[in-house]
Design a protein around this motif. Structure first.
Motif, short mmCIF file in Angstrom:
data_model
loop_
_atom_site.label_atom_id
_atom_site.label_comp_id
_atom_site.label_asym_id
_atom_site.label_seq_id
_atom_site.Cartn_x
_atom_site.Cartn_y
_atom_site.Cartn_z
N ASN A 253 0.82 -1.22 0.00
CA ASN A 253 0.00 0.00 0.00
C ASN A 253 0.85 1.26 0.00
N GLY A 254 2.05 1.16 -0.54
CA GLY A 254 2.91 2.33 -0.54
C GLY A 254 3.98 2.23 -1.61
N ARG A 255 4.81 3.26 -1.66
CA ARG A 255 5.92 3.31 -2.61
C ARG A 255 7.22 3.19 -1.82
N ILE A 256 8.03 2.18 -2.11
CA ILE A 256 9.25 1.91 -1.35
C ILE A 256 10.35 2.86 -1.80
N ILE A 257 10.98 3.49 -0.81
CA ILE A 257 12.05 4.44 -1.09
C ILE A 257 13.43 3.82 -0.87
N ALA A 258 13.60 3.07 0.23
CA ALA A 258 14.92 2.49 0.54
C ALA A 258 14.74 1.37 1.56
N PHE A 259 15.80 0.56 1.69
CA PHE A 259 15.79 -0.45 2.74
C PHE A 259 17.21 -0.66 3.26
N ASP A 260 17.29 -1.13 4.51
CA ASP A 260 18.55 -1.54 5.15
C ASP A 260 18.30 -2.85 5.86
N ALA A 261 19.25 -3.77 5.74
CA ALA A 261 19.13 -5.07 6.40
C ALA A 261 20.44 -5.39 7.11
N LEU A 262 20.33 -5.97 8.31
CA LEU A 262 21.51 -6.34 9.09
C LEU A 262 21.31 -7.73 9.67
N LEU A 263 22.24 -8.63 9.32
CA LEU A 263 22.25 -9.98 9.88
C LEU A 263 23.40 -10.06 10.88
N GLU A 264 23.09 -10.39 12.12
CA GLU A 264 24.10 -10.51 13.16
C GLU A 264 24.07 -11.92 13.73
N LEU A 265 25.25 -12.49 13.90
CA LEU A 265 25.38 -13.81 14.49
C LEU A 265 25.71 -13.68 15.98
N ASP A 266 25.36 -14.69 16.69
CA ASP A 266 25.75 -14.72 18.10
C ASP A 266 27.28 -14.80 18.17
N ARG A 267 27.86 -14.02 19.05
CA ARG A 267 29.32 -13.93 19.08
C ARG A 267 29.94 -15.26 19.48
N ASP A 268 30.93 -15.67 18.69
CA ASP A 268 31.66 -16.90 19.00
C ASP A 268 32.59 -16.68 20.19
N ILE A 269 32.82 -17.76 20.90
CA ILE A 269 33.70 -17.68 22.08
C ILE A 269 35.13 -17.39 21.66
#
Length: 396
Positions: A253-269
């Motif tokens: 129902n709208g016009r998309i202007i921009a997007f941002d995506a961030l994938l973060e993993l659980d920190r390894d030991i």
């Protein structure tokens, strides 16, 4: 005493003259042998509609003696005619009952009359009450209930609301029956001028037709674009080789202007970091993008992450006054602009655990065969807000 009567010569002459005149008068009356003709009149048809003609036939009339010298016609509507033959016709433009009188004259001066009665059926009188203009999507009331039949008979109503459209699909746009009642609430959908016709039939074969026009105007809307942010996140646990998939339709129902995506993993030991991939597929655009996780900084306690973004996907929406037949139509037009449809339809996000158990740089095996992750997506969308405004006829 005996009286004597003395007669003079003059009195004797008067008496004789009186007797002679009396005898002559009786003879003249006896000699008057004028014979009148015999008039006959046939009319057909005797029931007609306004404007139709009646045939009048007096050819069976008889002179009785001699010949017929003339036919005089009085049509009962103020008009007359004289003919030398016993046949004529006459049109009656107005409804009513008329007496046609025929006078036949023969060569002896005799006359005779005959009459015929003609019934002229009047067509219904149409009276339509309706608006001249409505906005698209509104309903217009057509009211012909004040129409009447001059003879007071029953009437049948036939409405055709657009003579250019063949609504019954028989190939003839002029015989459609869109409504059969005296009053009709006609729902409009699209703007433009429609040309219709109403036909009313009476029970005696007469009918009347009246054309009408209805101007269906567009509606006017003030358009303002409102910027919104869609924030959505998913979290999951994947072992090496597993894939997660999520769907969304942010541009519904709208016009998309921009997007941002961030994938973060659980920190390894301990290093090295697990290696995951982020995928985006915008189906309608056949748009595909991939990002790999990058190791975080152990000293600052940063996890591995993958980032993805795209700016200026579409132009900002134009604001102002717009005309359309309906709010829905205008919304479809604004959101369906060919040059600004990027991102419409389904988005498919995928996370793939390509390597989630790397051995430690210290030679120790990774005790966890998988990893937890969080995907955060932020999408900037402009949505049109419509407000209908009234426009005066002078400024329309």
């Amino acid at each position: 005493m005996k009286q004597s009567v003395k007669r003079t010569k003059a009195s004797t002459v008067f008496a004789v003259g009186f007797v002679l005149m009396s005898l002559l008068s009786g003879c003249l009356q006896a000699l008057d042998t004028t014979v009148s003709p015999r008039a006959t009149l046939e009319a057909y048809p005797t029931l007609i509609q306004e404007g139709e003609m009646v045939t009048l036939d007096a050819r069976d009339s008889s002179a009785v003696e001699g010949i017929i010298t003339g036919y005089s016609w009085d049509f009962g509507d103020g008009s007359t005619a004289d003919t030398v033959v016993g046949f004529t016709s006459h049109a009656f433009p107005n409804h009513g009952q008329y007496t046609v009188r025929l006078t036949v004259t023969n060569d002896q001066g005799g006359t005779d009359d005959a009459v015929a009665t003609i019934l002229v059926n009047g067509a219904p009188v149409i009276n339509i009450s309706m608006p001249t203009s409505v906005r698209a999507g509104d309903s217009a009331l057509f009211d012909a209930s004040e129409s009447y039949d001059p003879e007071g008979g029953q009437m049948a109503f036939s409405w055709d609301f657009d003579i250019k459209v063949d609504s019954n699909g028989d190939g003839d746009p002029l015989n459609d029956l869109d409504a059969l009642t005296p009053e009709v609430l006609f729902a409009t959908t699209t703007s433009g001028m429609i040309h219709g016709v109403l036909r009313i039939d009476d029970s005696d074969g007469a009918f009347a037709m009246e054309s009408f026009e209805l101007n269906i105007t567009t509606r006017t809307f003030k358009v303002v674009w409102v910027t919104e942010t869609i924030d959505i996140s998913w979290d999951e646990y994947l072992e090496q080789g597993q894939t997660w998939e999520g769907n969304m339709t942010p541009g519904e129902n709208g016009r998309i202007i921009a997007f941002d995506a961030l994938l973060e993993l659980d920190r390894d030991i301990a290093p090295p970091h697990d290696n995951f991939s982020l995928f985006l597929h915008i189906v309608d655009d056949n748009y595909r993008k991939t990002a790999q996780t990058e190791p975080g900084n152990y000293t600052t306690n940063e996890p591995a992450r993958a980032e993805m973004s795209l700016a200026e996907m579409n132009s900002p929406g134009e604001e102002g006054l717009f005309v359309s037949d309906s709010e829905e139509e205008l919304l479809n037009s604004l959101l369906g602009d060919r040059g600004n449809r990027t991102g419409q339809g389904e988005w498919i996000w995928s996370v793939v655990a390509q390597q989630s158990d790397p051995d430690s740089i210290f030679g120790e095996p990774d005790p966890d065969p998988g990893n937890d992750w969080v995907l955060s997506v932020k999408i900037t969308v402009m949505r049109p807000s419509l407000t209908e405004v009234a426009v005066s006829a002078s400024s329309a």
